[in-house]
Scaffold this active site. Structure first.
Site, PDB file in Angstrom:
ATOM      1  N   LYS A  52     -45.574 130.110 100.090  1.00 18.44           N
ATOM      2  CA  LYS A  52     -44.224 130.904  99.598  1.00 18.44           C
ATOM      3  C   LYS A  52     -44.347 130.829  97.915  1.00 18.44           C
ATOM      4  O   LYS A  52     -43.938 131.365  97.173  1.00 18.44           O
ATOM      5  CB  LYS A  52     -42.914 130.118 100.129  1.00 18.44           C
ATOM      6  CG  LYS A  52     -42.809 130.453 101.727  1.00 18.44           C
ATOM      7  CD  LYS A  52     -41.842 129.780 102.282  1.00 18.44           C
ATOM      8  CE  LYS A  52     -41.749 130.288 103.843  1.00 18.44           C
ATOM      9  NZ  LYS A  52     -40.933 129.123 104.414  1.00 18.44           N
ATOM     10  N   GLN A  96     -37.785 123.659 103.843  1.00 22.04           N
ATOM     11  CA  GLN A  96     -38.741 123.734 104.999  1.00 22.04           C
ATOM     12  C   GLN A  96     -38.641 123.074 106.319  1.00 22.04           C
ATOM     13  O   GLN A  96     -38.482 121.913 106.173  1.00 22.04           O
ATOM     14  CB  GLN A  96     -40.212 123.819 104.464  1.00 22.04           C
ATOM     15  CG  GLN A  96     -41.288 124.283 105.369  1.00 22.04           C
ATOM     16  CD  GLN A  96     -41.275 125.418 105.654  1.00 22.04           C
ATOM     17  OE1 GLN A  96     -41.374 126.459 104.908  1.00 22.04           O
ATOM     18  NE2 GLN A  96     -41.454 125.978 106.822  1.00 22.04           N
ATOM     19  N   ASP A 119     -32.740 131.648 103.215  1.00 18.10           N
ATOM     20  CA  ASP A 119     -33.331 131.649 104.366  1.00 18.10           C
ATOM     21  C   ASP A 119     -32.133 132.283 105.493  1.00 18.10           C
ATOM     22  O   ASP A 119     -32.409 132.731 106.412  1.00 18.10           O
ATOM     23  CB  ASP A 119     -33.548 130.222 104.878  1.00 18.10           C
ATOM     24  CG  ASP A 119     -34.873 129.906 104.911  1.00 18.10           C
ATOM     25  OD1 ASP A 119     -35.870 130.800 104.701  1.00 18.10           O
ATOM     26  OD2 ASP A 119     -35.358 128.772 104.805  1.00 18.10           O
TER      27      ASP A 119
END
Ligand code: NDP
Length: 304
Positions: A52, A96, A119
């Protein structure tokens, strides 16, 4: 011959568009940025986060990698999120998962400013998505829609069957398909006679987390098969179940000691009208959509 829906090509096209948007924003003096929070040392998470951060660099997005120790407390994480919420140079906050057991993951995800929730996991964004309002949609489900649209697969009026109802994949992909005017059926572990339903699917989305769970008998010929699953096969027995005699896979297995299969048995792909391969399908869209959400968040936050 079934059409292979090429995740790599579609992800590259989306990234190209994002890079152009980053340049356009830069021309207005706006530098969009992503904060990636990686707690402790989870090898899979380290790989994901590295990809990412690398994607940010490729597209000209600023990124800040923050790595609290595995012993971090919920309070320390909440304080970090509060700092990131307040930072003007950060448009997107990515935490994460999974987090260590002592950290209250839900409290943390709820603490992220919905405007920076790239997200798309915050209940405010989930609600906005359901209500059809502008929202940051979860990346993998958004990627599924991009694959279908950019491959000119009709969605409106089609029967889309989604197997799996998780908050991060199954539910949001079902909502997004509904917004595209599909007739949507959601299935899960308590569904009776699953094959009878999956066989009705024009578009079948599998997000189950079980290797090769959807067998050829569960699929109608010419359906579009979207395989979200990522399952690592590590034993010879598992390998042979799906890939016996497949020279390319044999080579990967010999080199790495494992290979990946989705939630759809690759034999079912032979019946399909179109399908997303694993690897090389949906998985590649997730990072592209994260980049897209970051630029979108940068624009939305500034009322652009
Ligand atoms: P979850 O474990 O959260 O959800 C799995 C879903 O599958 C549940 O709704 C469950 O039903 C359903 N299910 C399990 N067993 C059965 C069964 N026997 N029959 C019917 N339904 C069943 O998984 P996720 O949604 O997080 O992930 C799904 C898959 O997608 C995984 O392989 C994951 O690795 C992959 N994934 C891939 C991503 C990507 O970037 N490509 C991103 C995220 C996930 P119930 O609710 O009743 O328990």
């Amino acid at each position: 011959m079934p059409k292979i829906l090429d995740g790599a090509a579609i992800a590259a096209a989306i990234k190209q568009e994002v890079a152009e948007e980053v340049l356009a924003l830069a021309a207005h003096g706006i530098k969009s940025g992503l904060a990636a929070v990686l707690v402790g040392h989870v090898p899979a998470s380290e790989i994901y986060v590295r990809s990412k951060v690398q994607a940010c660099a490729e597209l000209g997005l600023y990124s800040d990698l923050i790595t609290p120790p595995g012993t971090v407390t919920t309070e320390e994480m909440l304080a970090l999120v509060a700092q990131l919420n307040a930072r003007d140079d950060i448009d997107g906050i990515l935490i994460q998962l999974p987090l260590p057991a002592q950290v209250d993951s839900k409290a943390l995800l709820d603490a992220v400013d919905p405007a920076k929730d790239v997200d798309g996991f915050h209940p405010v964004n989930a609600g906005r998505l359901l209500a059809g309002r502008p929202a940051l949609a979860p990346c993998t489900p958004a990627g599924v829609i991009e694959i279908l649209k950019r491959s000119n697969i009709p969605i409106a009026g089609q029967h889309a069957v989604v197997v799996g109802r998780s908050d991060i994949v199954g539910k949001p992909v079902a909502v997004l398909l509904l917004h595209q005017n599909a007739t949507v059926t959601i299935c899960h572990s308590k569904t009776r006679d699953l094959p009878a339903i999956t066989k009705q699917a024009d578009i079948l989305v599998a997000a189950i987390g079980r290797p090769g769970f959807i067998t050829p008998e569960m699929v109608t010929p010419d359906a579009t098969l979207i395989d979200v699953g990522i399952n690592r096969l590590t034993t010879r027995e598992e390998f042979d179940r799906f890939f016996k005699g497949n020279a390319k896979r044999e080579a990967t297995f010999a080199k790495r000691g494992s290979t990946i299969v989705g939630d759809i048995d690759p034999k079912a792909f032979e019946l399909a009208g179109a399908y997303t391969p694993v690897p090389g399908g949906v998985g590649l869209l997730t990072i592209a959509m994260l980049m897209s959400n970051t630029v979108r968040a940068a624009k939305m936050r500034r009322g652009l």
